[in-house]
Enzyme design. Structure first.
Site, mmCIF file in Angstrom:
data_model
loop_
_atom_site.group_PDB
_atom_site.id
_atom_site.type_symbol
_atom_site.label_atom_id
_atom_site.label_comp_id
_atom_site.label_asym_id
_atom_site.label_seq_id
_atom_site.Cartn_x
_atom_site.Cartn_y
_atom_site.Cartn_z
ATOM 1 N N TRP A 127 -8.199 -2.809 -6.216
ATOM 2 C CA TRP A 127 -7.288 -2.441 -5.120
ATOM 3 C C TRP A 127 -8.135 -2.287 -3.857
ATOM 4 O O TRP A 127 -9.120 -1.533 -3.872
ATOM 5 C CB TRP A 127 -6.590 -1.132 -5.487
ATOM 6 C CG TRP A 127 -5.569 -0.666 -4.499
ATOM 7 C CD1 TRP A 127 -4.560 -1.393 -3.945
ATOM 8 C CD2 TRP A 127 -5.458 0.661 -3.959
ATOM 9 N NE1 TRP A 127 -3.816 -0.606 -3.103
ATOM 10 C CE2 TRP A 127 -4.346 0.665 -3.087
ATOM 11 C CE3 TRP A 127 -6.175 1.843 -4.126
ATOM 12 C CZ2 TRP A 127 -3.942 1.792 -2.398
ATOM 13 C CZ3 TRP A 127 -5.764 2.967 -3.440
ATOM 14 C CH2 TRP A 127 -4.662 2.946 -2.578
ATOM 15 N N ASP A 208 -8.191 5.427 -12.736
ATOM 16 C CA ASP A 208 -7.096 5.399 -11.770
ATOM 17 C C ASP A 208 -5.865 4.901 -12.523
ATOM 18 O O ASP A 208 -5.842 3.763 -13.000
ATOM 19 C CB ASP A 208 -7.473 4.437 -10.631
ATOM 20 C CG ASP A 208 -6.377 4.330 -9.579
ATOM 21 O OD1 ASP A 208 -5.352 5.028 -9.693
ATOM 22 O OD2 ASP A 208 -6.555 3.530 -8.625
ATOM 23 N N ALA A 210 -1.961 4.423 -11.929
ATOM 24 C CA ALA A 210 -0.899 4.471 -10.917
ATOM 25 C C ALA A 210 0.383 3.798 -11.405
ATOM 26 O O ALA A 210 1.395 3.824 -10.709
ATOM 27 C CB ALA A 210 -1.375 3.797 -9.638
ATOM 28 N N LYS A 243 5.104 5.206 -8.330
ATOM 29 C CA LYS A 243 5.796 4.084 -8.944
ATOM 30 C C LYS A 243 6.683 4.523 -10.091
ATOM 31 O O LYS A 243 7.861 4.169 -10.144
ATOM 32 C CB LYS A 243 4.775 3.049 -9.430
ATOM 33 C CG LYS A 243 4.266 2.141 -8.341
ATOM 34 C CD LYS A 243 3.121 2.709 -7.565
ATOM 35 C CE LYS A 243 2.665 1.754 -6.480
ATOM 36 N NZ LYS A 243 1.499 2.252 -5.764
HETATM 37 C C1 LMR Z 1 -0.276 -1.827 -3.581
HETATM 38 O O1 LMR Z 1 -1.324 -2.100 -4.150
HETATM 39 O O2 LMR Z 1 0.431 -2.696 -3.032
HETATM 40 C C2 LMR Z 1 0.220 -0.422 -3.589
HETATM 41 O O3 LMR Z 1 -0.651 0.403 -4.277
HETATM 42 C C3 LMR Z 1 0.555 0.094 -2.229
HETATM 43 C C4 LMR Z 1 -0.626 0.338 -1.362
HETATM 44 O O4 LMR Z 1 -0.698 1.434 -0.800
HETATM 45 O O5 LMR Z 1 -1.479 -0.549 -1.203
#
Ligand code: LMR
Length: 394
Positions: A127, A208, A210, A243
């Site tokens: 991410w 992590d 999520a 989520k």
């Molecule tokens: C994403 O990866 O799209 C989500 O976790 C939202 C974000 O804040 O990036």
């Protein structure tokens, strides 16, 4: 002073949201930011969340501060939801945070306090905000091999080879389930091997999580986190309720820190509270209270679980439909991995130029690394996407 500010790099995911909004085409398809949408394009408020909010509105007598670490009932409910009985609760310190991002930020701050020389190992890719926050805090970072671009699956041998460089006191950041951005996940057996390596090296995992409930099921998605927790002496765990409870804007997350010994927990807990105080003082409460209200009531929990399961199965069905469409159009099994990936995302292996071309020609918005949000699809858009991929991707 303000004239000295340099322009900061835009977050790619949030920038994409902006480009999408500005696109006047009626047929545009948003597969960008990780937000669940139903078949009508709505991100609904879940039934149990509505009911919990009503109850809070009726029963709450005060909006005075909670504790610096948030409401203990929320921490206990989240600990049970994610860790179940994998560790002695007496070893778990926890602090409510503004979203999963807040939990990650506090985790990195804690690492910096405890060992500023720790290198954080993050998957390549990961991410983007992981990288951004770690860089912002000036922590040493190394990316480990994770994704095989050809097979669109995990490169586990590559991952283990990269992690051989982990040293005592380092931190390995793992996605507990539903890897973002790839959708490709380790098996439990592979997670066990990684946990063993972390123990052998004297390092610590930061998990992590999520997307619990978006992959193989609420319990199944927590299995890796529980397995790791049962094997390692110390661990950090950053979780988000955005989520699985659909409460994105309430900013509801939690950081848990598992100490090797229960006698250390009070000190760890004190550090989490201290970090909250330094960064934003008391954490937001409304989302946390929604979550603890749901999880402390059997009927609300059952209703939440059943709605979450509908969401999960809906995404799985979209995956199967898309993989089937691509099979027909490409006359190959090249994109079958879309059906085996899990969670909200799949990285489909298109080049940045191909991603751009799909945006320009077909009004399809996916992140530049070819991550697409499966939940942004529906029965009408799947054939359009499959067509765009089949004519664009080499
Ligand atoms: C994403 O990866 O799209 C989500 O976790 C939202 C974000 O804040 O990036």
């Amino acid at each position: 002073m303000l004239t000295d500010l340099k322009a900061q790099p835009a977050d790619k995911i949030l920038q994409l949201m902006q480009f999408y909004r500005e696109d006047p085409r009626d047929n545009k398809i948003d597969l960008g930011v990780g937000v669940y949408k139903d078949a009508t394009g709505l991100t609904p408020v879940m039934r149990a969340v509505k009911a919990a909010e009503k109850r809070i509105w009726e029963e709450q007598k005060s909006k005075s501060y909670t504790g610096l670490a948030g409401d203990p009932a929320y921490s206990a409910a989240m600990r049970d939801l994610i860790l179940a009985d994998s560790v002695d609760a007496g070893r778990v310190a926890a602090a409510a945070t503004p979203g999963g991002t807040g939990a990650l930020r506090q985790a990195f701050e804690l690492i910096k306090l405890a060992n500023p020389d720790a290198t954080i190992f993050v998957s390549n890719p990961t991410w983007p905000n992981h990288l951004s926050i770690i860089k912002f805090l000036g922590l040493p970072m190394v990316q480990y091999r994770y994704f095989d671009d050809k097979s669109c699956d995990v490169d586990f041998d590559g991952m283990m080879a990269s992690l051989a460089a982990v040293k005592a006191g380092d931190v390995v950041l793992l996605h507990g389930c539903c890897h973002n951005p790839t959708g490709a996940n380790l098996t439990l057996e592979q997670f066990a091997q990684v946990a063993d390596l972390i123990v052998e090296k004297g390092a610590m995992p930061l998990v992590d999580i999520a997307y619990q409930g978006f992959g193989d099921g609420l319990e199944e998605d927590a299995a890796a986190t529980r397995l790791i927790a049962s094997k390692v002496p110390e661990m950090l765990l950053a979780a988000s309720c955005s989520k699985n409870f659909g409460i994105y804007r309430e900013r509801t997350g939690i950081l848990m820190a598992i100490s090797a010994d229960a006698s250390q927990t009070a000190n760890t807990q004190g550090t989490l509270s201290y970090l909250n105080r330094q960064n934003y003082s008391f954490p937001p409460d409304h989302g946390a209270r929604i979550v603890s209200t749901i999880l402390s009531d059997a009927d609300l929990t059952a209703d939440w679980k059943s709605e979450l399961e509908e969401v999960r199965l809906g995404m799985l069905s979209l995956r199967t439909q898309l993989a089937n469409e691509l099979r027909l159009r490409t006359n190959s099994d090249r994109f079958d991995f879309i059906a085996t990936h899990r969670g909200m995302f799949s990285r489909i292996g298109a080049s940045p130029e191909e991603v751009q071309s799909m945006r320009d020609t077909h009004a399809i918005y996916m992140v530049g690394d070819s991550r697409m949000n499966i939940a942004g699809l529906n029965a009408q858009t799947i054939p359009l996407l499959a067509e765009a991929i089949s004519v664009t991707c080499k």
